[in-house]
Design an enzyme around this catalytic site. Structure first.
Site, PDB file in Angstrom:
ATOM      1  CG  HIS A 355      14.023   0.701   1.643  1.00  0.00           C
ATOM      2  ND1 HIS A 355      14.852   1.236   2.604  1.00  0.00           N
ATOM      3  CD2 HIS A 355      14.786   0.531   0.552  1.00  0.00           C
ATOM      4  CE1 HIS A 355      16.072   1.388   2.108  1.00  0.00           C
ATOM      5  NE2 HIS A 355      16.060   0.959   0.862  1.00  0.00           N
ATOM      6  CE  LYS A 543       5.983   7.817  12.919  1.00  0.00           C
ATOM      7  NZ  LYS A 543       7.182   7.012  12.744  1.00  0.00           N
ATOM      8  NE  ARG A 544       4.470  11.547   2.749  1.00  0.00           N
ATOM      9  CZ  ARG A 544       4.723  11.634   1.445  1.00  0.00           C
ATOM     10  NH1 ARG A 544       5.917  12.001   1.018  1.00  0.00           N
ATOM     11  NH2 ARG A 544       3.780  11.387   0.558  1.00  0.00           N
ATOM     12  CE  LYS A 549       5.054   6.057   7.494  1.00  0.00           C
ATOM     13  NZ  LYS A 549       6.375   5.556   7.928  1.00  0.00           N
ATOM     14  CB  THR A 651      15.357   6.558   9.856  1.00  0.00           C
ATOM     15  OG1 THR A 651      14.414   7.117   8.946  1.00  0.00           O
ATOM     16  CG2 THR A 651      16.034   5.360   9.219  1.00  0.00           C
ATOM     17  CE  LYS A 655      16.378  10.910  10.762  1.00  0.00           C
ATOM     18  NZ  LYS A 655      15.439  10.964   9.632  1.00  0.00           N
TER      19      LYS A 655
HETATM   20  C1  26W Z   1       6.515   3.018  -5.855  1.00  0.00           C
HETATM   21  C2  26W Z   1       6.033   3.893  -4.744  1.00  0.00           C
HETATM   22  C3  26W Z   1       6.888   3.795  -3.537  1.00  0.00           C
HETATM   23  C4  26W Z   1       7.639   4.890  -3.144  1.00  0.00           C
HETATM   24  C5  26W Z   1       8.460   4.808  -2.039  1.00  0.00           C
HETATM   25  C6  26W Z   1       6.985   2.618  -2.846  1.00  0.00           C
HETATM   26  C7  26W Z   1       7.816   2.527  -1.755  1.00  0.00           C
HETATM   27  C8  26W Z   1       8.552   3.618  -1.358  1.00  0.00           C
HETATM   28  C9  26W Z   1       9.499   3.534  -0.188  1.00  0.00           C
HETATM   29  C10 26W Z   1      10.222   2.187  -0.182  1.00  0.00           C
HETATM   30  C11 26W Z   1       8.797   3.770   1.099  1.00  0.00           C
HETATM   31  C12 26W Z   1       9.747   4.086   2.192  1.00  0.00           C
HETATM   32  O1  26W Z   1      10.256   5.182   2.286  1.00  0.00           O
HETATM   33  N1  26W Z   1      10.000   3.116   3.069  1.00  0.00           N
HETATM   34  C13 26W Z   1      10.677   3.410   4.304  1.00  0.00           C
HETATM   35  O2  26W Z   1      12.066   3.194   4.173  1.00  0.00           O
HETATM   36  C14 26W Z   1      12.758   3.575   5.344  1.00  0.00           C
HETATM   37  C15 26W Z   1      14.231   3.434   5.075  1.00  0.00           C
HETATM   38  O3  26W Z   1      14.595   2.106   4.997  1.00  0.00           O
HETATM   39  C16 26W Z   1      12.307   2.746   6.530  1.00  0.00           C
HETATM   40  O4  26W Z   1      12.956   3.217   7.677  1.00  0.00           O
HETATM   41  C17 26W Z   1      10.795   2.869   6.716  1.00  0.00           C
HETATM   42  O5  26W Z   1      10.360   1.978   7.713  1.00  0.00           O
HETATM   43  C18 26W Z   1      10.093   2.541   5.403  1.00  0.00           C
HETATM   44  O6  26W Z   1       8.700   2.807   5.516  1.00  0.00           O
END
Ligand code: 26W
Length: 808
Positions: A355, A543-544, A549, A651, A655
């Site tokens: 992701h 968004k975060r 971003k 995502t 929406k």
């Molecule tokens: C280890 C710390 C950490 C925590 C969360 C690393 C990475 C993440 C996630 C993978 C970050 C995340 O939420 N990524 C998002 O995933 C969505 C669902 O696929 C995508 O639509 C977003 O573009 C992506 O930033």
């Protein structure tokens, strides 16, 4: 399906109130009524879950196990009532009992067991897997505290704990009889007996994992799946030996360690920290899950040899990677298989979704931590790593490739490489993102095993994100498409395109948006005391908060607009309201500064009479699922402005599109596929493309050149240094863009390079807004073509191409 009448619901609600809270309806609080409602729906779903499980077992169906550290569920009451087909009846029953149904839905806390995109995706997928009649289970941790609540105090983010379970636990069904034991630490002893090598973990600390199941109802089906959330309890409440010797604290140590595991959700999004507790969380939920799956499989089939034929384990990013060595451990140590058989079954059972491509988000764990906390798992990882490395050497004969693809290297364990080695499929979450994985991030692995690499573009639950939250639009769609077929087949939305020249339809669409804006304004006034100008364009970025971003790019453009207004009070004819919502990871200082900057700018504009009824900036506190649900239907412009190549999919973009907002965006993530169906004329594209970003970096990006060349940009940038009426300077952000700081390059995300193009896109957008007919036409095209972003489509692809399970 059993139709539930209003009267039957009324009776069940009253009786739940009585038996659980000892109250009559007129004595009950809204919170109690919300919990009673949850219990009533839970009963219906529990019955259907039992039936679903029976059918799965009887017909020996293959099951999907979706493992994720995060499930951002949000609220469930309205959603479950909707899917069960009893929403109107429930509303009526609540009113009859003397409550406002809206207040009861509002009383439910969000289950915020996730950070952002990854966690919300998992929640949408549970809905679709169930709706498509796929036997599936979600697994995660039953965090005591969800994602922190955000307060804005003097413009700055303050984090507060989120005790979601106080009311939210009404959805949870404890299954203590299915508890599992998970071991940490200790030493490994190997011995031969009966011609077999036995491996035991001695002196380990044991934690008990207790499952709490949350029922998931699908739409238009009796099928019910569950989300299994593991809570952690000490296996030995107190060490009585130590206790007897008066060593109270030590006696309670194991208890404290166990209870820490399920205490909190880590609030870092896209940034990895090698915290020992996080690793414990990962192994805890992975081990409990694998043991639970294997126990059930053995119950049905009496052997684990056919495990891969009856189970598929989908892992949501690398956070649950330890399923791979854990399966190996169970197959070898518990079931007595040899390595090759165990490996063959494991590598046919696990599939990995990536992701993010951000380097700082790729998980790498220190070898010493693994070794100490998970000694047996470490042995298995090392063996996997050695065998994998041999394969790479035989294939490439190139030490540089071996180094890149290795699992254990430089005293670290690289989780993504472990997933590639031990999984049957690796997929990205949008076309562009999957291409970047294949051609860049995992290039060498893809060259060795190209068949593993796939794409499944993300999708969202369109029943929640359109029908449920936007009843006006839902009604229009049903009228125009001749019924509710679109609910189970989102491609039906395409029919709307035929009405693009129908003035009455476009007027109705405009009227729906206007009403939704007003509803949102009421909500904002009530919850935050902000007065929104509903005649203004609602231009939204939620968004975060992350530098990639580029919320800061949005801010720079607003500053430029504001400066234009200073020079010429008539520069803005169309009122413009910019809405932001974003949580920053508590340790992410730059992100927190950007939040403060947005609030400083909002305050400046708010106090400048020139801006009255023209320009407004609002920072929405505590952005979360339930806030998004009121905001999406009211939004007109969707800001999707990440540096091309960085946003895996997005995502939120989907929406907004489904709710008829127009996108201002870069060709990044799923925006690319959005552009494929919309064309240039139905969205406002700007900025460098992913390959141009790479090329510019390659040749050496010097943001100062853009700063020197563009007076408008220079003026906006300079305002960061001087700051606004609250006297706070943002020189740090200015320096970060022009000079770079603390090892990070100047303007890492190319804001300056894209600034002019972005301003131009915003101008095009504003000019289009001045033509309501054209605007509404584009809005209708967006809704009509958003069907490809339904989670049902994405889940059907997972089922067909990766899981190989049948579906509706
Ligand atoms: C280890 C710390 C950490 C925590 C969360 C690393 C990475 C993440 C996630 C993978 C970050 C995340 O939420 N990524 C998002 O995933 C969505 C669902 O696929 C995508 O639509 C977003 O573009 C992506 O930033």
């Amino acid at each position: 399906m059993t139709p539930l009448t209003t009267q039957a619901l009324e009776e069940s609600l009253s009786s739940k109130l009585m038996t659980n809270f000892g109250k009559a309806p007129e004595e009950a609080t809204e919170g109690e009524m919300m919990r009673a409602s949850a219990l009533v729906l839970r009963d219906i779903m529990a019955m259907r879950e039992v039936e679903t499980r029976k059918r799965t077992r009887l017909n020996r169906k293959k099951q999907v196990h979706y493992l994720s550290m995060e499930f951002l569920m949000g609220r469930s009451l309205m959603k479950n009532a909707y899917n069960l087909g009893v929403l109107p009846q429930l509303k009526e029953a609540l009113e009859h009992l003397g409550f406002k149904s809206g207040d009861i839905f509002e009383a439910e806390p969000d289950a915020a067991l996730g950070n952002g995109g990854l966690g919300r995706l998992a929640a949408c997928y549970l809905d679709s897997m169930t709706t498509l009649d796929i036997p599936a289970t979600g697994y995660s941790i039953c965090y005591e505290l969800g994602l922190f609540k955000q307060k804005i105090v003097e413009g700055q983010q303050v984090e507060l704990p989120d005790h979601w379970k106080d009311l939210g636990a009404a959805w949870l069904l404890p299954k203590p009889a299915e508890a599992q034991r998970v071991s940490f630490g200790g030493t490994i002893r190997e011995f031969w007996n009966d011609g077999h090598l036995h491996i035991v973990n001695e002196n380990a600390t044991t934690v008990t994992a207790i499952p709490y199941d949350m029922e998931i109802a699908g739409y238009g089906t009796d099928h019910v799946n569950v989300l299994r959330l593991w809570d952690a309890r000490p296996a030995n409440p107190v060490d009585m030996n130590l206790f007897g010797r008066g060593e109270y604290l030590k006696a309670a140590e194991e208890q404290a360690m166990a209870e820490a595991i399920a205490k909190i959700l880590y609030p870092e999004d896209n940034h990895m920290e090698g915290k020992s507790l996080r690793l414990k969380q990962q192994y805890f939920f992975v081990s409990a899950t694998i043991q639970s799956i294997c126990t059930k499989h053995l119950d049905t089939y009496g052997t684990l040899k056919n495990f891969h034929e009856k189970n598929v384990i989908q892992i949501n990013d690398t956070h649950p990677t330890l399923v791979i060595p854990e399966l190996m451990r169970v197959f070898i140590d518990d079931a007595g298989m040899n390595w090759d058989d165990a490996w063959s079954i494991t590598t046919q059972s696990v599939a990995y979704t990536n992701h993010t491509v951000l380097a700082e988000a790729l998980e790498r764990w220190p070898q010493t931590l693994m070794e100490r906390r998970l000694p047996r798992i470490w042995q298995i990882i090392l063996e996997i790593s050695n065998r994998w490395q041999k394969r790479i050497e035989d294939f490439y004969h190139d030490p540089a490739k071996t180094e890149k693809m290795a699992i254990v290297w430089g005293n670290e364990v690289r989780m993504a490489n472990l997933c590639i080695a031990g999984g049957m499929a690796v997929n990205g979450v949008s076309g562009l993102h999957s291409d970047i994985l294949r051609n860049d991030v995992f290039r060498d692995a893809c060259n060795m095993e190209p068949q593993k690499f796939q794409n499944v573009t993300n999708g969202i639950d369109h029943r929640r994100w359109l029908s449920e939250i936007n009843p006006g639009l839902d009604g229009l769609i049903k009228d125009l498409t001749g019924g509710d077929a679109y609910l189970s087949d989102a491609s039906v939305l395409q029919k709307l395109d035929a009405f693009a020249d129908d003035k009455t339809v476009l007027d109705r669409l405009a009227e729906i948006k206007r009403k939704n804006k007003e509803l949102f304004a009421v909500h904002a006034k009530r919850s935050r005391g902000v007065l929104l100008n509903t005649d203004a364009i609602f231009d939204v970025q939620v968004k975060r908060l992350h530098e990639y971003k580029r919320q800061l790019l949005n801010v720079l453009h607003i500053i430029a607009l504001y400066q234009r207004l200073q020079d010429n009070p008539n520069a803005i004819t169309q009122p413009h309201t910019f809405l932001f919502g974003a949580k920053a990871a508590p340790g992410y200082e730059v992100a927190k500064r950007i939040i403060r900057l947005i609030n400083s700018l909002a305050d400046q504009i708010d106090h400048d009479p020139i801006c009255r009824d023209k320009l407004q900036v609002v920072f929405l506190e505590n952005y979360r699922v339930s806030l998004a649900e009121v905001l999406m239907p009211a939004s007109e412009v969707s800001q999707q402005i990440s540096t091309a190549g960085k946003e895996a999919s997005g995502t939120g973009n989907m929406k907004f599109m489904m709710n008829g907002a127009l996108t201002v965006g870069t060709l990044d993530g799923a925006n690319v596929e959005m552009h494929d169906v919309l064309g240039d004329e139905n969205m406002f594209l700007f900025g460098l493309h992913a390959d141009e970003v790479a090329a510019l970096r390659q040749e050496g990006y010097v943001p100062l050149r853009w700063y020197n060349r563009d007076p408008g940009l220079r003026q906006a940038m300079d305002a960061l240094r001087t700051g606004f009426r609250d006297g706070v300077s943002y020189d740090d952000l200015y320096q970060r863009l022009l000079q770079g700081m603390g090892g990070s390059p100047a303007d890492e995300y190319l804001l300056l390079a894209d600034f002019a193009s972005y301003c131009e896109a915003e101008d095009r957008m504003t000019a289009t807004y001045a033509d309501p007919y054209r605007w509404n036409q584009i809005s209708l095209h967006n809704i009509a073509r958003s069907g490809i972003f339904a989670a049902d489509r994405a889940i059907a692809q997972y089922a067909d191409n990766i899981w190989h399970v049948p579906h509706k």
